[in-house]
Design an enzyme around this catalytic site. Structure first.
Site, PDB file in Angstrom:
ATOM      1  N   TYR A 149     -32.390  32.158  23.760  1.00 40.81           N
ATOM      2  CA  TYR A 149     -32.307  31.467  22.470  1.00 40.81           C
ATOM      3  C   TYR A 149     -33.192  32.142  21.434  1.00 40.81           C
ATOM      4  CZ  TYR A 149     -32.378  27.659  19.068  1.00 40.81           C
ATOM      5  OH  TYR A 149     -32.258  26.924  17.911  1.00 40.81           O
ATOM      6  N   LYS A 153     -32.135  33.916  17.803  1.00 44.59           N
ATOM      7  CA  LYS A 153     -32.665  33.491  16.505  1.00 44.59           C
ATOM      8  C   LYS A 153     -33.518  34.586  15.857  1.00 44.59           C
ATOM      9  CE  LYS A 153     -30.683  29.508  16.271  1.00 44.59           C
ATOM     10  NZ  LYS A 153     -29.654  29.235  15.233  1.00 44.59           N
TER      11      LYS A 153
END
Length: 255
Positions: A149, A153
């Protein structure tokens, strides 16, 4: 009525992942302030007026192009794009297989690429063009169990800066918001799956200096600011909405 109340009057916005969570809060706020707003999501059954809706899959280029084109046609143009669609992932680099890496990057990074690419011809015709990407505190802080994740990002943060540089001379501003841990359906599902949901929630709240999760409405307010014509001199910026998580280092509370 204040000028802020209708600051988006005459403008049109598209919000990906806008059927729930941060996306839904953003879509409703923009509409309340006068914008025509279309939500693009996989499941639009719960989307109600004044919001418009298009079913679209950000991992499918043809689906995205069709949704963006038809939304812009219905609204009479497109001024604001909010790239909010995204999915989460837990684990270290050992825990997620290649297929999951490809899928999360496909949604979280390439999904923004596809939607922006489809929107650019419309944004170039706007006098108030703005793109706002939903990034994360995971792009700027090392969080445990968030390797995949965080990588996705981090790519969104860099993509935001590159897009801002590429399109500034076309009059298109590009910024991102970096929420801390937000009280969204995804976090709710993580908590439900935890061995001790109350303890897990307490741990997530404790790592933010405010001592609580960020609300979807607070992130929506930041997105709305960056999308507004009032922020016309703001581009290539990441706005943290994280309860102080990135910048503050508090001493332990005194008992």
């Amino acid at each position: 009525m204040t000028s802020e109340a209708r600051e988006y009057e005459g403008l049109s916005a598209l919000v990906t992942g806008g059927a729930s969570g941060i996306g839904r809060a953003t879509a409703e706020l923009l509409a309340a302030r006068g914008a025509a707003v279309t939500v693009l999501d996989l499941d639009i059954a719960g989307v109600t007026k004044p919001l418009l809706a298009r079913r679209g899959d950000v991992t499918d280029d043809a689906s995205v192009r069709e949704a963006v084109s038809s939304a812009a046609a219905e609204m009479g143009g497109l001024d604001i794009l909010v790239n909010n669609a995204g999915i989460g992932a837990q684990g270290t680099v050992e825990d997620n297989d290649d297929d999951q890496w490809h899928h999360v990057l496909d949604v979280n990074v390439l999904g923004m690429v596809r939607t922006t690419r489809a929107a650019l011809p419309h944004l170039r015709r706007s006098a108030h063009a703005a793109v706002v990407n939903t990034c994360s505190i995971a792009a700027t802080a090392g969080l445990p169990q968030r390797a995949l994740y965080g990588a996705s990002k981090g790519a969104v943060l860099s993509l935001t800066l590159a897009m801002a540089a590429d399109h500034i001379r076309e009059g298109i501003r590009v910024n991102c918001v970096n929420p801390g841990t937000a009280d969204t359906p995804w976090i709710g599902r993580l908590l439900d799956a935890a061995p001790d949901p109350e303890a897990e929630r307490a741990a997530l709240e404790a790592r933010q200096p405010t001592g609580r999760l960020v609300s979807a409405d607070e992130v929506a307010a930041a997105i709305a600011y960056l999308a507004s014509p009032a922020a016309g001199a703001t581009t290539g910026t990441s706005l943290a909405v994280d309860g102080g998580m990135q910048g503050l280092r508090l001493r332990p509370a005194q008992s």
